[in-house]
Write an enzyme that holds these catalytic residues in place. Structure first.
Site, PDB file in Angstrom:
ATOM      1  N   ASP A 186      -2.288   8.630  10.300  1.00 48.02           N
ATOM      2  CA  ASP A 186      -3.054   8.002   9.229  1.00 48.02           C
ATOM      3  C   ASP A 186      -4.242   7.214   9.773  1.00 48.02           C
ATOM      4  O   ASP A 186      -4.137   6.503  10.771  1.00 48.02           O
ATOM      5  CB  ASP A 186      -2.134   7.053   8.444  1.00 48.02           C
ATOM      6  CG  ASP A 186      -2.817   6.439   7.244  1.00 48.02           C
ATOM      7  OD1 ASP A 186      -3.127   7.181   6.303  1.00 48.02           O
ATOM      8  OD2 ASP A 186      -3.056   5.216   7.265  1.00 48.02           O
ATOM      9  N   ASP A 204       0.832  -1.213   0.000  1.00 47.76           N
ATOM     10  CA  ASP A 204       0.000   0.000   0.000  1.00 47.76           C
ATOM     11  C   ASP A 204       0.859   1.253   0.000  1.00 47.76           C
ATOM     12  O   ASP A 204       0.625   2.192   0.757  1.00 47.76           O
ATOM     13  CB  ASP A 204      -0.952  -0.009   1.197  1.00 47.76           C
ATOM     14  CG  ASP A 204      -2.026   1.080   1.123  1.00 47.76           C
ATOM     15  OD1 ASP A 204      -2.292   1.575   0.006  1.00 47.76           O
ATOM     16  OD2 ASP A 204      -2.595   1.429   2.176  1.00 47.76           O
ATOM     17  N   GLU A 257      -5.388  12.627   9.697  1.00 50.24           N
ATOM     18  CA  GLU A 257      -5.838  12.203   8.374  1.00 50.24           C
ATOM     19  C   GLU A 257      -7.183  11.508   8.595  1.00 50.24           C
ATOM     20  O   GLU A 257      -7.259  10.311   8.824  1.00 50.24           O
ATOM     21  CB  GLU A 257      -4.826  11.253   7.725  1.00 50.24           C
ATOM     22  CG  GLU A 257      -5.098  10.983   6.250  1.00 50.24           C
ATOM     23  CD  GLU A 257      -5.868   9.687   5.994  1.00 50.24           C
ATOM     24  OE1 GLU A 257      -6.366   9.501   4.871  1.00 50.24           O
ATOM     25  OE2 GLU A 257      -5.975   8.861   6.917  1.00 50.24           O
ATOM     26  N   ARG A 265      -4.409   4.138  -7.933  1.00 51.93           N
ATOM     27  CA  ARG A 265      -3.855   5.423  -7.512  1.00 51.93           C
ATOM     28  C   ARG A 265      -2.430   5.640  -8.018  1.00 51.93           C
ATOM     29  O   ARG A 265      -1.913   6.771  -7.934  1.00 51.93           O
ATOM     30  CB  ARG A 265      -3.903   5.533  -5.985  1.00 51.93           C
ATOM     31  CG  ARG A 265      -5.313   5.612  -5.416  1.00 51.93           C
ATOM     32  CD  ARG A 265      -5.330   5.542  -3.906  1.00 51.93           C
ATOM     33  NE  ARG A 265      -4.853   4.244  -3.431  1.00 51.93           N
ATOM     34  CZ  ARG A 265      -4.706   3.938  -2.143  1.00 51.93           C
ATOM     35  NH1 ARG A 265      -4.997   4.825  -1.218  1.00 51.93           N
ATOM     36  NH2 ARG A 265      -4.267   2.743  -1.784  1.00 51.93           N
ATOM     37  N   HIS A 322      -1.706  12.033  -2.763  1.00 52.29           N
ATOM     38  CA  HIS A 322      -1.407  10.675  -3.225  1.00 52.29           C
ATOM     39  C   HIS A 322      -2.652   9.794  -3.277  1.00 52.29           C
ATOM     40  O   HIS A 322      -2.623   8.721  -3.866  1.00 52.29           O
ATOM     41  CB  HIS A 322      -0.380  10.033  -2.296  1.00 52.29           C
ATOM     42  CG  HIS A 322      -0.934   9.721  -0.937  1.00 52.29           C
ATOM     43  ND1 HIS A 322      -1.231  10.698  -0.011  1.00 52.29           N
ATOM     44  CD2 HIS A 322      -1.270   8.538  -0.356  1.00 52.29           C
ATOM     45  CE1 HIS A 322      -1.709  10.135   1.070  1.00 52.29           C
ATOM     46  NE2 HIS A 322      -1.744   8.832   0.904  1.00 52.29           N
ATOM     47  N   ASP A 323      -3.746  10.248  -2.652  1.00 55.27           N
ATOM     48  CA  ASP A 323      -4.986   9.478  -2.624  1.00 55.27           C
ATOM     49  C   ASP A 323      -5.933   9.954  -3.714  1.00 55.27           C
ATOM     50  O   ASP A 323      -5.690  10.962  -4.385  1.00 55.27           O
ATOM     51  CB  ASP A 323      -5.663   9.609  -1.251  1.00 55.27           C
ATOM     52  CG  ASP A 323      -5.334   8.444  -0.326  1.00 55.27           C
ATOM     53  OD1 ASP A 323      -5.041   7.347  -0.838  1.00 55.27           O
ATOM     54  OD2 ASP A 323      -5.359   8.633   0.899  1.00 55.27           O
ATOM     55  N   ARG A 383       1.642  13.004  10.264  1.00 52.18           N
ATOM     56  CA  ARG A 383       0.320  12.788   9.664  1.00 52.18           C
ATOM     57  C   ARG A 383      -0.199  11.472  10.241  1.00 52.18           C
ATOM     58  O   ARG A 383       0.305  10.402   9.932  1.00 52.18           O
ATOM     59  CB  ARG A 383       0.435  12.693   8.142  1.00 52.18           C
ATOM     60  CG  ARG A 383      -0.858  12.319   7.420  1.00 52.18           C
ATOM     61  CD  ARG A 383      -0.549  12.105   5.940  1.00 52.18           C
ATOM     62  NE  ARG A 383      -1.694  11.656   5.177  1.00 52.18           N
ATOM     63  CZ  ARG A 383      -2.060  10.381   5.016  1.00 52.18           C
ATOM     64  NH1 ARG A 383      -1.368   9.415   5.633  1.00 52.18           N
ATOM     65  NH2 ARG A 383      -3.094  10.059   4.268  1.00 52.18           N
ATOM     66  N   GLN A 403      -2.716  -5.718   5.917  1.00 54.70           N
ATOM     67  CA  GLN A 403      -2.677  -4.661   6.931  1.00 54.70           C
ATOM     68  C   GLN A 403      -3.626  -5.040   8.060  1.00 54.70           C
ATOM     69  O   GLN A 403      -4.845  -4.957   7.915  1.00 54.70           O
ATOM     70  CB  GLN A 403      -3.082  -3.313   6.317  1.00 54.70           C
ATOM     71  CG  GLN A 403      -2.064  -2.781   5.317  1.00 54.70           C
ATOM     72  CD  GLN A 403      -2.605  -1.613   4.502  1.00 54.70           C
ATOM     73  OE1 GLN A 403      -3.682  -1.700   3.921  1.00 54.70           O
ATOM     74  NE2 GLN A 403      -1.860  -0.525   4.451  1.00 54.70           N
ATOM     75  N   HIS A 440      -3.132   0.352  11.684  1.00 54.52           N
ATOM     76  CA  HIS A 440      -2.778  -1.010  11.291  1.00 54.52           C
ATOM     77  C   HIS A 440      -1.276  -1.141  11.066  1.00 54.52           C
ATOM     78  O   HIS A 440      -0.565  -0.151  10.931  1.00 54.52           O
ATOM     79  CB  HIS A 440      -3.524  -1.412  10.004  1.00 54.52           C
ATOM     80  CG  HIS A 440      -3.456  -0.357   8.930  1.00 54.52           C
ATOM     81  ND1 HIS A 440      -4.460   0.554   8.727  1.00 54.52           N
ATOM     82  CD2 HIS A 440      -2.507  -0.061   8.007  1.00 54.52           C
ATOM     83  CE1 HIS A 440      -4.135   1.366   7.730  1.00 54.52           C
ATOM     84  NE2 HIS A 440      -2.948   1.018   7.284  1.00 54.52           N
TER      85      HIS A 440
END
Length: 642
Positions: free
Chosen positions: A289, A146, A331, A522, A400-401, A287, A257, A189
């Site tokens: 996540d 990921d 995030e 992505r 990036h998403d 950040r 994950q 995770h």
């Protein structure tokens, strides 16, 4: 455990347990004094939040003592330059909101390695960057991982990118250039190759408690009926069967994950320690996540549970003890109405995150561009709450998403039961599936053409820059890109540019996407650094040079004019034109953004007269502007000072 002990208090001392005094009595006097002051402020909050979370667990008092000891030891071990930075920022609590500009990139794609990033510092300085967010650079699991968000070790840099020593050298070089480094810290995770997961596979019952498990297909089904799917195409469902355990691990994102179980206090302690250790290597922002997923409550959608905020407030308290100059950024990609608790405005109230992504504004800006109507932006900003002092919105155009459209559902539902069709139109428009669309994006995780999920693509591809076939189309695309970025700059306390957007870099090539492992769409907007665009960024005869010059002008204007600072309130300035967004910052600054493909004229209407601002000076050109009858060219952006 009481934090009001233990020995007589003399002048200048505070009530602290004996074990803390034992740690501090041999420390340098000045540092010990400051730490005692921090503890006096933070320990009541820390004890309250951790008691709420873990007070009923076995041996809680000893565990809490270990957590506090850990924070104090890390404060004592904090390098002198970072200690001095903490003290400086304590005296300037809004340091991160004064013309700051963020830049986001993958280390390998931006510069190859952490040492390569040092070679790019001059470019970041030239652009005006003060905050560099490098996407995951900690040791990941093997591919697929990921994009590094499946972390195998939080205490080691990815060997393919460098070392812990190299990270420390990079943070020192960035700090000397006035740039803070932000690291992703994946709270929800870990990789299935993390030590804890490997211990589980080896049969260790203690480490099984670090994760969530379902022990039958029926239990899985009972959970699934309440849960959404993050990747319905590539990773359907939220559970993965682990043969060694004969049970299903909770895996919200990908099967590799494993979601962490924060009811286990050792998980909280270990993750907090890793974060603070990275802070002592010079990381100045994190950040956090996937924060919304941290607490699982059966029978619910397991999002934004109250315990999430107790966890984050406890982490903030520990950070304030050991490294108070560090920023925490949530995030939490969700509707605006769900975000105030991440700033500490929930129950109980308390300091939590310094910043959060304004994903609704990002998505609304793209929808407004497709519709050539700014109503959705006005609706989102009308629902955006005022923030506590020292807190800021992280604004951005791309990252990036994917562009997640569903965060806009509350605003659309408030407009009527049929308004969600606008989400599908926007998604199809930016996938190039609507007649007249100029975009070269792609749908993301949409199982059928009628299902809305997300859109992939670089800014340049979505605004039509890479598809432009005529000079007029090229000019329109450049204007769209600059206008979208200037809106982000105007609104954001911490605006963020994604790598390559500063000169209009396009999508990853089809050949390169095919060469990369995995099926995650992505990768379309995760290209390698465009050396040609970089080389042309100062050549105003080129498209990259024209975009770069225009963006730098807005960036410099924000740095030079304190009235644009996010500490001044933002309000909607009604233009009377549906395609023209007007925003006021404080009483003196005005931003006008034309989302239309046509020239728009601001007529002398009551809407303008009542706004008490009829003239201004263009902050970019320096020219005086009369708002009555002002003609706004297609997709233009103007910043004015009264």
């Amino acid at each position: 455990m009481s934090f009001t002990e233990d020995r007589p208090v003399t002048s200048g001392q505070v009530h602290l347990p004996a074990f803390i005094h034992a740690l501090l009595d041999t420390a340098p006097v000045d540092r010990a004094r400051v730490i005692r002051q921090r503890l006096n402020t933070e320990l009541p909050v820390l004890q309250d939040r951790l008691t709420r979370l873990y007070g009923c667990t076995h041996n809680f008092s000893n565990w809490l003592r270990q957590v506090v000891t850990q924070a104090v030891e890390l404060a004592l071990a904090r390098p002198d330059d970072l200690w001095a930075l903490d003290l400086q920022r304590a005296s300037q609590p809004n340091w991160h909101m004064n013309g700051s500009l963020g830049y986001c990139a993958y280390t390998d794609k931006f510069a190859g390695s952490l040492s390569g990033v040092r070679e790019r510092i001059a470019h970041l300085q030239d652009l005006g960057v003060t905050y560099l967010h490098l996407l995951p650079f900690l040791k990941p699991g093997t591919h697929p991982n990921d994009g590094g968000f499946a972390v195998a070790s939080y205490d080691e840099v990815d060997p393919a990118l460098g070392s812990n020593q190299g990270l420390q050298r990079l943070t020192q070089a960035l700090r000397a250039a006035g740039i803070s480094l932000c690291s992703d810290f994946v709270l929800n995770h870990v990789s299935h190759e993390h030590t804890w997961a490997l211990q589980v596979r080896a049969g260790d019952a203690h480490y099984q408690s670090y994760f969530h498990w379902a022990h039958s297909a029926e239990e899985v089904a009972a959970h699934e009926k309440n849960l959404s799917q993050i990747f319905p195409n590539t990773a359907p469902g939220n559970f993965t069967f682990i043969p060694e355990v004969k049970a299903w691990a909770w895996t919200t994102f990908y099967p590799y994950q494993w979601d962490l179980n924060y009811t286990q206090p050792d998980v909280f302690a270990a993750m907090s320690q890793s974060l603070l250790q990275l802070a002592n290597l010079g990381v100045e922002a994190f950040r956090l996540d996937s924060t919304g997923f941290l607490w699982k409550r059966p029978g619910t959608h397991c999002m934004n549970q109250p315990e999430v905020h107790w966890i984050l407030q406890a982490m903030r308290s520990l950070t304030n003890i050991a490294a108070p100059g560090v920023l925490l950024k949530a995030e939490a990609i969700m509707p605006t109405q769900d975000l105030p608790p991440y700033f500490g405005l929930g129950e109980p109230q308390g300091k939590e995150c310094h910043a959060a992504y304004h994903s609704s504004l990002m998505s609304a800006s793209w929808m407004a561009l497709a519709e050539e109507n700014t109503q959705i932006i006005e609706d989102v900003l009308s629902h955006t709450p005022a923030l506590p002092d020292g807190c800021a919105w992280m604004t951005y155009v791309r990252c990036h998403d994917d562009i997640g459209w569903n965060v806009l559902r509350p605003e659309l539902d408030a407009r009527g039961p049929d308004q969600r069709t606008r989400l599908l139109h926007a998604a199809q428009f930016f996938a190039g599936e609507v007649p007249g669309s100029y975009a070269q994006g792609a749908a993301f995780q949409a199982s059928t053409p009628s299902v809305v999920h997300g859109t992939n693509g670089m800014t340049a591809a979505l605004v039509g820059l890479t598809s432009a076939q005529t000079p007029a189309a090229l000019e329109a695309a450049k204007s769209r890109l600059v206008m979208m970025q200037s809106l982000s700059f105007f609104v954001g306390g911490l605006p963020l540019i994604y790598m390559g957007d500063e000169w209009g870099q396009g999508n990853t090539s089809a050949h390169e996407v095919a060469q990369r492992q995995g099926t995650d769409g992505r990768e379309l907007h995760r290209p390698m650094f465009d050396e040609a665009g970089f080389a042309n960024r100062h050549d105003r005869q080129t498209t990259p040079g024209q975009i770069y010059t225009a963006l730098r002008a807005f960036i410099q204007a924000k740095k030079e004019h304190p009235g644009l600072n996010a500490t001044h309130p933002l309000s909607i300035w009604h233009t009377g034109v549906s395609s023209v967004l007007g925003l006021k910052r404080g009483s003196e600054m005005l931003g006008l953004f034309n989302f239309s493909s046509q020239t728009q004229t601001l007529a002398p209407t009551p809407a303008i007269t009542q706004n008490c601002m009829t003239h201004g000076t263009d902050l970019i050109s320096g020219q005086p502007i009369d708002l009555h009858g002002l003609e706004l060219q297609p997709y233009c952006a103007i910043w004015l000072k009264k």
